[in-house]
Design a protein around this motif. Structure first.
Motif, PDB file in Angstrom:
ATOM      1  N   GLU A  12       0.801  -1.443   0.080  1.00 37.33           N
ATOM      2  CA  GLU A  12       0.458  -0.428   0.010  1.00 37.33           C
ATOM      3  C   GLU A  12       0.437   1.422   0.196  1.00 37.33           C
ATOM      4  OE1 GLU A  12      -3.457   0.466   0.441  1.00 37.33           O
ATOM      5  OE2 GLU A  12      -3.718  -1.755  -0.820  1.00 37.33           O
ATOM      6  N   HIS A  17      -1.750   2.809  -6.846  1.00 38.50           N
ATOM      7  CA  HIS A  17      -3.613   2.141  -5.707  1.00 38.50           C
ATOM      8  C   HIS A  17      -4.613   2.264  -6.544  1.00 38.50           C
ATOM      9  CE1 HIS A  17      -2.687   3.996  -1.282  1.00 38.50           C
ATOM     10  NE2 HIS A  17      -1.599   2.528  -2.518  1.00 38.50           N
ATOM     11  N   HIS A  20      -7.558  -3.126  -6.100  1.00 37.37           N
ATOM     12  CA  HIS A  20      -7.596  -3.042  -4.651  1.00 37.37           C
ATOM     13  C   HIS A  20      -7.779  -4.540  -4.342  1.00 37.37           C
ATOM     14  CE1 HIS A  20     -11.177  -2.430  -1.273  1.00 37.37           C
ATOM     15  NE2 HIS A  20     -10.164  -2.378  -1.028  1.00 37.37           N
ATOM     16  N   ARG A 354     -17.972  -7.057  -3.031  1.00 41.80           N
ATOM     17  CA  ARG A 354     -16.265  -7.165  -3.202  1.00 41.80           C
ATOM     18  C   ARG A 354     -16.729  -7.866  -1.451  1.00 41.80           C
ATOM     19  NH1 ARG A 354     -10.855  -6.092  -2.691  1.00 41.80           N
ATOM     20  NH2 ARG A 354     -10.843  -5.683  -0.784  1.00 41.80           N
TER      21      ARG A 354
END
Length: 402
Positions: A12, A17, A20, A354
């Protein structure tokens, strides 16, 4: 912090980014199973978006790579090498076509197809210079380069990357009437996924793909099939279009062509179409390199046995039968797909895609969400029925279905 937490925190902090990932850190894998840095095993029901059709660490592919690593890995296309001709010949034969243009990634294959179609349009069809149009479908996913996102309808993929590349017309997927109305004398190609993977494993209506083939023939337009995810055994056939009895003008291949070992992609077509290129007009330093060719040749040999297509058919029938039993009980709204490939629309009240993926992760099953409450299931074709059933049991548990 645990080894997992330390690795994730470092990633991270030091990587962009643009993904995910689920909070798992894989250290090794074999077949349909992955093991994390703390020794926990997970059933892989994603298979690298079909790049791992033949499983993790497939011995035939690893042996082919090792043997080639000891000989030569790269020459560039400035020279011939002794694996190139066999690769091109055998891949062309697998596709029942004549000529291959090798690249590395799926997006590169799509970019190459765009260039090919335009050049063919100008040199062969006679479209006025700079006027070529390519028709694509809404909700498509062909990659993430600036040209490709120019014809995406996904705001996440497209936003903030303009100015966008012109020359594309977007029509609804599965709508032959809209496709026909969009065609003009300057249309050079129709670029479609036979099954839209990123959109949620969308299978078009019966008759749509044969209709596209008939219409493109009538109008002297190339039919380009993006089989980067759907091809090479995933749906129970070597190519998804085979289910409809359709042969395109051009196949775009990638992912499974490299067996999850090295990136390999290819545009496969006729001599008339790929013959428009002359030296210096297109290329890639790593495209068609010896290591890639060695691995891809083994992939082609494995596909020729029909074993993996048969497994995808039999296990796919079982997968869809079991998933179908979940529809209508309040947990699953719809199941789509073909072969060992399914898009599962979870009832939104149970959570987002998710969240469902994270709950499955806690049960040691790896899947990936897409668009709201949809999850994708696409295990390696080498998965056993017992392991597949184990994964389905965990899905029922997460969904609280008996």
């Amino acid at each position: 912090m645990s080894a997992t937490e330390t690795a994730i925190a470092s990633a991270e902090a030091h990587s962009a980014h643009n993904y995910h990932p689920l909070p798992v850190v894989v250290a090794s894998a074999e077949g349909a199973w992955m093991t994390d840095v703390e020794g926990r095993r997970y059933l892989d029901l994603l298979a690298g978006y079909s790049a791992l059709n033949f499983g993790h660490g497939n011995p035939r592919l690893i042996d082919a790579a090792k043997a080639q690593l000891e000989r030569v890995t790269l020459t560039s296309r400035a020279f011939h090498h002794d694996r190139f001709a066999d690769f091109c010949t055998q891949l062309a034969e697998l596709c029942s076509m004549e000529m291959v243009l090798p690249m590395n990634t799926g997006a590169e294959a799509v970019e190459t197809a765009v260039k090919t179609a335009r050049k063919w349009g100008y040199r062969v069809k006679g479209v006025p210079d700079g006027m070529a149009k390519i028709i694509v479908a809404s909700d498509n996913f062909h990659g993430r380069t600036t040209t490709i996102v120019s014809f995406s309808t996904d705001p996440e993929a497209r936003a903030d990357y303009g100015p966008y590349t012109p020359g594309f017309e977007i029509v609804p997927y599965g709508d032959l009437t809209a496709l026909r109305e969009a065609m003009t004398e300057n249309t050079v190609a129709v670029l479609l996924e036979p099954i839209q993977g990123e959109a949620g494993v969308l299978v078009p209506p019966a008759g749509y793909l044969p209709g596209v083939r008939e219409l493109t023939r009538e109008r002297n337009v190339l039919f380009i099939a993006d089989e980067i995810q759907s091809g090479l055994g995933r749906t129970g056939k070597t190519f998804a279009l085979e289910h409809e009895g359709v042969v395109p003008d051009m196949y775009l291949l990638g992912k499974a062509l490299g067996g999850g070992v090295v990136p390999v992609s290819a545009v496969v077509s006729s001599t008339e179409i790929l013959g428009v290129f002359r030296p210096g007009e297109h290329g890639s330093t790593f495209g068609g390199n010896p290591l890639a060719c060695a691995v891809a040749l083994e992939v082609i040999a494995m596909l020729r046995t029909g074993e993996f297509q048969e497994r995808a058919t039999e296990l796919g029938d079982h997968l869809h039968r079991e998933l179908g039993l979940l529809v209508g009980g309040g947990a699953v709204e719809t199941v789509r797909g073909r072969g060992l490939w399914a898009g599962v629309d979870i009832a939104p009240a149970l959570g987002t895609g998710r969240e469902i993926s994270e709950r499955l992760l806690a049960e040691r099953v790896l899947v990936k969400d897409t668009h709201g409450s949809t999850i994708r299931i696409a295990p390696p074709l080498v998965i056993s029925k017992e392991d597949l059933d184990w994964g389905l049991d965990r899905l029922r548990m997460v969904l609280s279905v008996p």
